[in-house]
Design a protein around this motif. Sequence first.
Motif, PDB file in Angstrom:
ATOM      1  N   LEU A 192     -29.362  28.850 -43.858  1.00  4.38           N
ATOM      2  CA  LEU A 192     -28.643  29.388 -44.871  1.00  4.38           C
ATOM      3  C   LEU A 192     -28.684  30.999 -44.348  1.00  4.38           C
ATOM      4  O   LEU A 192     -29.286  31.470 -43.478  1.00  4.38           O
ATOM      5  CB  LEU A 192     -29.117  29.482 -46.180  1.00  4.38           C
ATOM      6  CG  LEU A 192     -29.194  28.117 -46.747  1.00  4.38           C
ATOM      7  CD1 LEU A 192     -30.055  28.007 -48.115  1.00  4.38           C
ATOM      8  CD2 LEU A 192     -28.107  27.518 -46.673  1.00  4.38           C
ATOM      9  N   ASP A 193     -27.658  31.832 -44.980  1.00  4.59           N
ATOM     10  CA  ASP A 193     -27.599  33.354 -44.690  1.00  4.59           C
ATOM     11  C   ASP A 193     -28.816  34.251 -45.075  1.00  4.59           C
ATOM     12  O   ASP A 193     -29.025  34.534 -46.027  1.00  4.59           O
ATOM     13  CB  ASP A 193     -26.623  33.755 -45.519  1.00  4.59           C
ATOM     14  CG  ASP A 193     -26.081  35.212 -45.193  1.00  4.59           C
ATOM     15  OD1 ASP A 193     -26.767  35.972 -44.573  1.00  4.59           O
ATOM     16  OD2 ASP A 193     -24.968  35.706 -45.251  1.00  4.59           O
ATOM     17  N   ALA A 194     -29.779  34.433 -44.038  1.00  5.65           N
ATOM     18  CA  ALA A 194     -31.017  35.286 -44.435  1.00  5.65           C
ATOM     19  C   ALA A 194     -30.708  36.700 -44.955  1.00  5.65           C
ATOM     20  O   ALA A 194     -31.155  36.976 -45.989  1.00  5.65           O
ATOM     21  CB  ALA A 194     -31.725  35.424 -43.035  1.00  5.65           C
ATOM     22  N   LYS A 195     -29.551  37.335 -44.782  1.00  3.38           N
ATOM     23  CA  LYS A 195     -29.261  38.634 -45.070  1.00  3.38           C
ATOM     24  C   LYS A 195     -28.810  38.645 -46.629  1.00  3.38           C
ATOM     25  O   LYS A 195     -29.460  39.559 -47.469  1.00  3.38           O
ATOM     26  CB  LYS A 195     -28.341  39.295 -44.282  1.00  3.38           C
ATOM     27  CG  LYS A 195     -27.555  40.543 -44.860  1.00  3.38           C
ATOM     28  CD  LYS A 195     -26.722  41.139 -43.959  1.00  3.38           C
ATOM     29  CE  LYS A 195     -26.219  42.758 -44.540  1.00  3.38           C
ATOM     30  NZ  LYS A 195     -24.934  43.150 -43.938  1.00  3.38           N
ATOM     31  N   ARG A 196     -28.367  37.483 -47.063  1.00  2.00           N
ATOM     32  CA  ARG A 196     -27.945  37.544 -48.460  1.00  2.00           C
ATOM     33  C   ARG A 196     -28.820  37.228 -49.300  1.00  2.00           C
ATOM     34  O   ARG A 196     -28.980  37.853 -50.457  1.00  2.00           O
ATOM     35  CB  ARG A 196     -26.815  36.329 -48.482  1.00  2.00           C
ATOM     36  CG  ARG A 196     -26.337  36.045 -49.955  1.00  2.00           C
ATOM     37  CD  ARG A 196     -25.442  34.511 -50.050  1.00  2.00           C
ATOM     38  NE  ARG A 196     -25.386  34.273 -51.440  1.00  2.00           N
ATOM     39  CZ  ARG A 196     -26.160  33.254 -52.025  1.00  2.00           C
ATOM     40  NH1 ARG A 196     -26.877  32.515 -50.815  1.00  2.00           N
ATOM     41  NH2 ARG A 196     -26.270  32.791 -52.995  1.00  2.00           N
ATOM     42  N   PHE A 197     -30.077  36.319 -48.833  1.00  2.00           N
ATOM     43  CA  PHE A 197     -30.983  36.021 -49.652  1.00  2.00           C
ATOM     44  C   PHE A 197     -31.917  37.485 -49.772  1.00  2.00           C
ATOM     45  O   PHE A 197     -32.508  37.645 -50.762  1.00  2.00           O
ATOM     46  CB  PHE A 197     -31.717  34.993 -48.840  1.00  2.00           C
ATOM     47  CG  PHE A 197     -31.307  33.890 -49.673  1.00  2.00           C
ATOM     48  CD1 PHE A 197     -31.886  32.878 -50.784  1.00  2.00           C
ATOM     49  CD2 PHE A 197     -30.203  33.077 -49.021  1.00  2.00           C
ATOM     50  CE1 PHE A 197     -31.484  31.684 -51.068  1.00  2.00           C
ATOM     51  CE2 PHE A 197     -29.635  32.025 -49.476  1.00  2.00           C
ATOM     52  CZ  PHE A 197     -30.228  31.302 -50.564  1.00  2.00           C
ATOM     53  N   SER A 198     -31.964  38.026 -48.607  1.00  2.00           N
ATOM     54  CA  SER A 198     -32.777  39.386 -48.676  1.00  2.00           C
ATOM     55  C   SER A 198     -32.138  40.291 -49.596  1.00  2.00           C
ATOM     56  O   SER A 198     -33.142  41.008 -50.276  1.00  2.00           O
ATOM     57  CB  SER A 198     -33.118  39.896 -47.174  1.00  2.00           C
ATOM     58  OG  SER A 198     -34.007  38.931 -46.250  1.00  2.00           O
ATOM     59  N   GLU A 199     -31.080  40.148 -49.434  1.00  2.00           N
ATOM     60  CA  GLU A 199     -30.495  41.480 -50.393  1.00  2.00           C
ATOM     61  C   GLU A 199     -30.568  41.002 -51.877  1.00  2.00           C
ATOM     62  O   GLU A 199     -30.768  41.921 -52.857  1.00  2.00           O
ATOM     63  CB  GLU A 199     -28.701  41.561 -49.963  1.00  2.00           C
ATOM     64  CG  GLU A 199     -28.573  42.256 -48.664  1.00  2.00           C
ATOM     65  CD  GLU A 199     -27.358  42.289 -48.289  1.00  2.00           C
ATOM     66  OE1 GLU A 199     -26.387  41.506 -48.945  1.00  2.00           O
ATOM     67  OE2 GLU A 199     -26.997  43.029 -47.448  1.00  2.00           O
ATOM     68  N   ALA A 200     -30.578  39.675 -52.114  1.00  2.00           N
ATOM     69  CA  ALA A 200     -30.633  39.383 -53.514  1.00  2.00           C
ATOM     70  C   ALA A 200     -32.048  39.513 -54.034  1.00  2.00           C
ATOM     71  O   ALA A 200     -32.270  39.911 -55.198  1.00  2.00           O
ATOM     72  CB  ALA A 200     -30.397  37.862 -53.826  1.00  2.00           C
ATOM     73  N   PRO A 304     -34.529  36.560 -57.748  1.00  2.00           N
ATOM     74  CA  PRO A 304     -33.357  37.036 -57.256  1.00  2.00           C
ATOM     75  C   PRO A 304     -32.836  38.218 -58.465  1.00  2.00           C
ATOM     76  O   PRO A 304     -32.996  38.245 -59.525  1.00  2.00           O
ATOM     77  CB  PRO A 304     -32.438  36.164 -56.725  1.00  2.00           C
ATOM     78  CG  PRO A 304     -32.658  34.895 -57.889  1.00  2.00           C
ATOM     79  CD  PRO A 304     -34.186  35.165 -57.797  1.00  2.00           C
ATOM     80  N   ASP A 305     -31.705  38.921 -57.716  1.00  2.00           N
ATOM     81  CA  ASP A 305     -30.882  39.566 -58.886  1.00  2.00           C
ATOM     82  C   ASP A 305     -30.025  38.687 -59.799  1.00  2.00           C
ATOM     83  O   ASP A 305     -29.931  37.591 -59.678  1.00  2.00           O
ATOM     84  CB  ASP A 305     -30.095  40.467 -58.096  1.00  2.00           C
ATOM     85  CG  ASP A 305     -28.752  40.081 -57.283  1.00  2.00           C
ATOM     86  OD1 ASP A 305     -28.322  39.095 -58.005  1.00  2.00           O
ATOM     87  OD2 ASP A 305     -28.731  40.321 -56.272  1.00  2.00           O
ATOM     88  N   THR A 306     -29.709  39.083 -60.972  1.00  2.00           N
ATOM     89  CA  THR A 306     -29.137  38.366 -62.135  1.00  2.00           C
ATOM     90  C   THR A 306     -27.919  37.810 -61.773  1.00  2.00           C
ATOM     91  O   THR A 306     -27.310  36.798 -62.198  1.00  2.00           O
ATOM     92  CB  THR A 306     -28.961  39.295 -63.368  1.00  2.00           C
ATOM     93  OG1 THR A 306     -28.072  40.396 -63.140  1.00  2.00           O
ATOM     94  CG2 THR A 306     -30.220  39.601 -63.905  1.00  2.00           C
TER      95      THR A 306
END
Length: 356
Positions: A192-200, A304-306
């Motif tokens: 999966l997209d690592a960047k998306r998860f880290s940002e969340a 993660p964020d809401t």
Amino acid sequence: MSNNINLGSSIPVPSVKELVAQPLAAVPEQYLRDVAGDCPTGDPSLLQVPVIDMTKLLSPMFHELEVQKLHDACKHWGIFQLIGHEVYDESVKSMHNKSQEFFNMSPDEKKLYAQQPGSLEGYGQAFVISEDQKLEWCDMIFLKSIPAHTRKLQFWPKQQPHNFREALDTYSNNMRKIAVSIIGFIAMALGLDAKRFSEAFEGGSYDVRMNCYPPCPEPKRVIGISSHADISAITLLTDCGDIPGLQVLKNGQWVFVEPIANGVVVNIGIIMEVVSNGIYKAPYHRASVNREKDRFSIVTFCYPDTKFEVKPAEQLINSDSTALYKSLTYDEYTQSFYDRVKLSDDGIPFIDTLKI
């Protein structure tokens, strides 16, 4: 998390630490549990929780091998010990000291931060909803820490222990750094997209629970924390010492997670079980107690964020693998769990209520 979510409350119960401070001839009935049919405790020389090295995840030479090792740990155990994370410093040791100082304060001092009706935050026990239910051999203080605007500072010790608030602020931010980094690698291990998860998780929420497990004259007949799976995405635990107590269920046996110096225990939560479409499992775990010594631990629940939707990742759904779980908004997921607490005696695990 929206402010309109009902997080439930907990009935006030006696402090276990106060209980053991008096001459204790026998453990009170409300703490004694039925051990018949309990899973056996595994031999620690045969079953050991995997260890993942962050420095290898970051190293071009070892990265691929360590990501595969991480994938196997999440898939087959759902829990691992993380070393080499570079944020375990004096500030973390300071928080360990502050936590122990808090539980060693006088009963009157601790009661200044006691849970209030309608709130799980503060000093007490979690999810005591009936006068008849069995109690856990544990005192705790539970605090929402990140984002800062969610903090209810009336539950944060102010004068004693000295600098408790500052220590917890630093500790929480250290745990967020670890979570943001390791969740990216967990996503990567799933393709999966690592960047998306880290940002969340950079914009996520972090709740901290500090635990005190006093010594018990009949340790095999009580439980520190009952068997459960976490509703977080991941959970980070640091032991304030070298006394083992955390156990994870593996192959029908309870396996002790032996404390490692400078290590952080990373536990997969139900959110990531759903996101992985069941490839990774949120393991059942519990806390045992011992006869002679207090054990202290600090647990950080990472969310993660809401805006994050709790659903199987689209990349993992195909003709060979259909979605196993419902799609929920973050708030729907959270509220559904707290609604379930009132029905916990029906024996249906929360994860099963999320299945299609």
